[in-house]
Design a protein around this motif. Structure first.
Motif, PDB file in Angstrom:
ATOM      1  N   UNK A 237       0.842  -1.213   0.000  1.00  0.00           N
ATOM      2  CA  UNK A 237       0.000   0.000   0.000  1.00  0.00           C
ATOM      3  C   UNK A 237       0.873   1.258   0.000  1.00  0.00           C
ATOM      4  N   UNK A 238       1.891   1.253  -0.862  1.00  0.00           N
ATOM      5  CA  UNK A 238       2.894   2.318  -0.824  1.00  0.00           C
ATOM      6  C   UNK A 238       2.428   3.596  -1.515  1.00  0.00           C
ATOM      7  N   UNK A 239       1.930   3.438  -2.740  1.00  0.00           N
ATOM      8  CA  UNK A 239       1.626   4.629  -3.541  1.00  0.00           C
ATOM      9  C   UNK A 239       0.106   4.832  -3.619  1.00  0.00           C
ATOM     10  N   UNK A 240      -0.456   5.367  -2.543  1.00  0.00           N
ATOM     11  CA  UNK A 240      -1.908   5.564  -2.487  1.00  0.00           C
ATOM     12  C   UNK A 240      -2.245   7.049  -2.424  1.00  0.00           C
ATOM     13  N   UNK A 241      -3.311   7.427  -3.072  1.00  0.00           N
ATOM     14  CA  UNK A 241      -3.858   8.770  -2.909  1.00  0.00           C
ATOM     15  C   UNK A 241      -4.809   8.748  -1.710  1.00  0.00           C
ATOM     16  N   UNK A 242      -5.106   9.926  -1.134  1.00  0.00           N
ATOM     17  CA  UNK A 242      -5.941   9.951   0.086  1.00  0.00           C
ATOM     18  C   UNK A 242      -7.265   9.196  -0.079  1.00  0.00           C
ATOM     19  N   UNK A 243      -7.911   9.325  -1.241  1.00  0.00           N
ATOM     20  CA  UNK A 243      -9.216   8.646  -1.393  1.00  0.00           C
ATOM     21  C   UNK A 243      -9.033   7.130  -1.422  1.00  0.00           C
ATOM     22  N   UNK A 249     -10.424   1.530   3.965  1.00  0.00           N
ATOM     23  CA  UNK A 249     -11.353   1.486   5.097  1.00  0.00           C
ATOM     24  C   UNK A 249     -10.984   0.454   6.138  1.00  0.00           C
ATOM     25  N   UNK A 250     -11.826  -0.561   6.329  1.00  0.00           N
ATOM     26  CA  UNK A 250     -11.549  -1.533   7.393  1.00  0.00           C
ATOM     27  C   UNK A 250     -10.719  -2.722   6.916  1.00  0.00           C
ATOM     28  N   UNK A 251     -10.092  -2.591   5.737  1.00  0.00           N
ATOM     29  CA  UNK A 251      -9.098  -3.593   5.330  1.00  0.00           C
ATOM     30  C   UNK A 251      -7.814  -3.372   6.122  1.00  0.00           C
ATOM     31  N   UNK A 252      -6.858  -4.270   5.931  1.00  0.00           N
ATOM     32  CA  UNK A 252      -5.522  -4.116   6.515  1.00  0.00           C
ATOM     33  C   UNK A 252      -4.552  -3.585   5.467  1.00  0.00           C
ATOM     34  N   UNK A 253      -3.526  -2.877   5.933  1.00  0.00           N
ATOM     35  CA  UNK A 253      -2.351  -2.634   5.096  1.00  0.00           C
ATOM     36  C   UNK A 253      -1.183  -3.318   5.793  1.00  0.00           C
ATOM     37  N   UNK A 254      -0.472  -4.153   5.037  1.00  0.00           N
ATOM     38  CA  UNK A 254       0.699  -4.837   5.600  1.00  0.00           C
ATOM     39  C   UNK A 254       1.954  -4.141   5.085  1.00  0.00           C
ATOM     40  N   UNK A 255       2.638  -3.429   5.973  1.00  0.00           N
ATOM     41  CA  UNK A 255       3.860  -2.719   5.583  1.00  0.00           C
ATOM     42  C   UNK A 255       5.060  -3.633   5.808  1.00  0.00           C
ATOM     43  N   UNK A 256       6.005  -3.570   4.879  1.00  0.00           N
ATOM     44  CA  UNK A 256       7.172  -4.458   4.921  1.00  0.00           C
ATOM     45  C   UNK A 256       8.406  -3.582   4.757  1.00  0.00           C
ATOM     46  N   UNK A 257       8.645  -2.732   5.763  1.00  0.00           N
ATOM     47  CA  UNK A 257       9.600  -1.642   5.594  1.00  0.00           C
ATOM     48  C   UNK A 257      11.018  -2.097   5.297  1.00  0.00           C
ATOM     49  N   UNK A 258      11.490  -3.197   5.916  1.00  0.00           N
ATOM     50  CA  UNK A 258      12.898  -3.536   5.667  1.00  0.00           C
ATOM     51  C   UNK A 258      13.080  -4.005   4.214  1.00  0.00           C
ATOM     52  N   UNK A 259      12.059  -4.625   3.643  1.00  0.00           N
ATOM     53  CA  UNK A 259      12.142  -5.019   2.233  1.00  0.00           C
ATOM     54  C   UNK A 259      11.891  -3.821   1.321  1.00  0.00           C
ATOM     55  N   UNK A 260      10.883  -3.020   1.655  1.00  0.00           N
ATOM     56  CA  UNK A 260      10.565  -1.853   0.804  1.00  0.00           C
ATOM     57  C   UNK A 260      11.765  -0.918   0.736  1.00  0.00           C
ATOM     58  N   UNK A 262      14.939  -1.952   1.117  1.00  0.00           N
ATOM     59  CA  UNK A 262      15.950  -2.659   0.328  1.00  0.00           C
ATOM     60  C   UNK A 262      15.677  -2.501  -1.166  1.00  0.00           C
ATOM     61  N   UNK A 263      14.400  -2.549  -1.534  1.00  0.00           N
ATOM     62  CA  UNK A 263      14.043  -2.503  -2.956  1.00  0.00           C
ATOM     63  C   UNK A 263      13.875  -1.079  -3.471  1.00  0.00           C
ATOM     64  N   UNK A 264      13.887  -0.098  -2.585  1.00  0.00           N
ATOM     65  CA  UNK A 264      13.669   1.276  -3.028  1.00  0.00           C
ATOM     66  C   UNK A 264      12.245   1.502  -3.516  1.00  0.00           C
ATOM     67  N   UNK A 265      11.284   0.861  -2.843  1.00  0.00           N
ATOM     68  CA  UNK A 265       9.881   0.942  -3.271  1.00  0.00           C
ATOM     69  C   UNK A 265       9.246   2.309  -3.029  1.00  0.00           C
ATOM     70  N   UNK A 266       9.748   3.034  -2.052  1.00  0.00           N
ATOM     71  CA  UNK A 266       9.076   4.280  -1.641  1.00  0.00           C
ATOM     72  C   UNK A 266       8.501   4.101  -0.248  1.00  0.00           C
ATOM     73  N   UNK A 267       7.917   5.171   0.271  1.00  0.00           N
ATOM     74  CA  UNK A 267       7.396   5.156   1.640  1.00  0.00           C
ATOM     75  C   UNK A 267       5.900   5.415   1.642  1.00  0.00           C
ATOM     76  N   UNK A 268       5.141   4.543   2.297  1.00  0.00           N
ATOM     77  CA  UNK A 268       3.698   4.799   2.399  1.00  0.00           C
ATOM     78  C   UNK A 268       3.454   5.969   3.345  1.00  0.00           C
ATOM     79  N   UNK A 269       2.334   6.637   3.140  1.00  0.00           N
ATOM     80  CA  UNK A 269       1.924   7.716   4.052  1.00  0.00           C
ATOM     81  C   UNK A 269       1.189   7.055   5.222  1.00  0.00           C
TER      82      UNK A 269
END
Ligand code: ZN
Length: 403
Positions: A237-243, A249-260, A262-269
């Motif tokens: 869920x890295x590149x999301x717009x506010x909407x 909503x009530x879904x989950x976001x699973x952040x994987x920061x040490x991999x993201x 490593x891969x240079x994926x970007x940072x989620x808000x």
């Protein structure tokens, strides 16, 4: 709410959950940086390396790699893992005589180590919209989504007697499956009450391809297809717009920061996700690192770097909840009797407050994994160090796959 407590000379916290893992990738740790040094580093060149490694996997090597990966996770306090399993068939795409032998190997590895596992069986149909399948992708692919669902039926039957083994579905990403497969996955998970995971908005190219195919961004597509729910987990869920955060909503976001990272994926808000009510969990993903506490603190600390402030999108208590109860819920697992015991006299914990949120902060932001003395799953102590046989089998698998 997850709690940290002192008990004599120890500090006890609930078992940690890594909700997103590709265990075999542990064999590639430290071996993917040469391309970056040569000026050819990107997510996609990393993926090329990983595909070549995956092309050689067999039931024995995937077992050996996974077992060592899970042992290291246990060493670092992980009591349950969500394994996003996408290597299903022989290298040329022909199913094995036992169609689920690779999935079963990964499950056996986790159970031999002693941790809980939710096998998230991946659905993979294509190299991308209008993109031919790459030869190394053949073993990920099913000809018909019904074959994949039948495999999950079979696995559920085989492990019906083991409380520590659960299942879910994982359409790999919106680029790897057509919309009909998303609907089939949704219906199957609704019928059986299973978790539904997918990689979402990890890479900008994925957004561009989704817009070109559907005229929508990935989360918009998932929302329109009724995929989002309290059992849905958007991995990255890295590149999301506010909407889009609000749509999750009530879904989950699973952040994987040490991999993201490593891969240079970007940072989620992270603040945006929290404001939208999205529940967070974390995963070690590629096993570039397997430190569950680092995975947790990185959610907040990377957010401070991104937002240029000591923002506190999530304090230690919120992060611990993400790494324990929310992680368990995201992979449909129980966590009764799962505990991590730390040595309160470890150098990294000296001076920690006595109790309350400040103690939780001290553990989440300051404890070294080295302080972990005991890990219990369902009340049973798990062995924290690999045996000689486990090390040797792991080394042999890496040697074979990197020849
Ligand atoms: Zn992943």
């Amino acid at each position: 709410m997850s709690e940290v407590r002192r008990e004599g000379e120890t500090i006890v916290l609930p078992g940690l959950v890594s909700a997103h893992s590709h265990a075999f990738q542990r064999g590639l740790r430290g071996r993917t940086h040469a391309l970056a040094r040569a000026g050819e580093g990107s997510f996609w060149s990393w993926r090329g390396l990983m595909y070549r490694f995956a092309a050689g996997l067999d039931p024995e090597s995937i077992f050996a790699l996974s077992r060592l990966a899970f042992r290291e996770l246990a060493r670092n306090g992980v009591t349950a893992v969500g394994e996003f399993h996408y290597v299903q068939h022989q290298p040329d795409g022909t199913p094995y005589d036992d169609r689920v032998v690779l999935a079963e190997s990964v499950i056996r590895a986790a159970r031999e180590v002693g941790i809980r596992i939710t096998l998230l069986r991946v659905l993979y149909a294509r190299g991308g919209w209008g993109r031919p399948l790459e030869p190394t992708q053949k073993r990920f692919v099913d000809g018909d989504v019904r074959d994949a669902l039948a495999d999950v039926d079979e696995l559920r039957k085989r492990f019906a007697g083991d409380e520590g083994v659960r299942f879910g579905l994982a359409p790999h990403s919106v680029r790897a499956v057509p919309v009909e497969w998303l609907r089939a996955a949704r219906d199957y998970c609704d019928e059986h009450g299973l978790p539904l995971h997918a990689h979402v908005a990890e890479q900008r190219r994925e957004l561009a391809e989704c817009l070109a195919e559907h005229g929508k961004r990935p989360v918009e597509l998932l929302a329109d297809e009724g995929i989002l729910s309290e059992r849905f987990v958007a991995v990255h869920a890295t590149h999301l717009r506010p909407h889009e955060a609000r749509l999750l909503g009530d879904s989950f976001a699973c952040l994987c920061r040490t991999t993201e990272r490593d891969l240079g994926d970007g940072s989620p808000d992270v603040q945006q996700l929290r404001d939208a009510g999205v529940r967070l969990c974390v995963g070690v993903d590629s096993h570039a690192r397997s430190d569950a506490l680092e995975e947790l603190r990185a959610v907040e600390l990377d957010e401070r770097v991104r937002a240029e402030g000591r923002a506190l999108a999530a304090d230690g208590t919120a992060l611990l909840e993400a790494g324990t109860n929310l992680g368990s819920a995201a992979i449909g697992q129980a966590n009764d009797g799962d505990e991590v015991v730390l040595d309160a006299n470890d150098a990294s914990l000296l001076g920690a407050p006595d109790s309350g949120p400040a103690l939780t902060d001290a553990v989440v932001f300051g404890a070294d994994a080295r302080a972990i003395r005991e890990v219990r799953v369902a009340g049973e102590s798990v062995s924290l160090e690999p045996t000689t046989e486990e090390r040797d089998a792991f080394d042999a698998a890496v040697a074979q796959l990197t020849r």
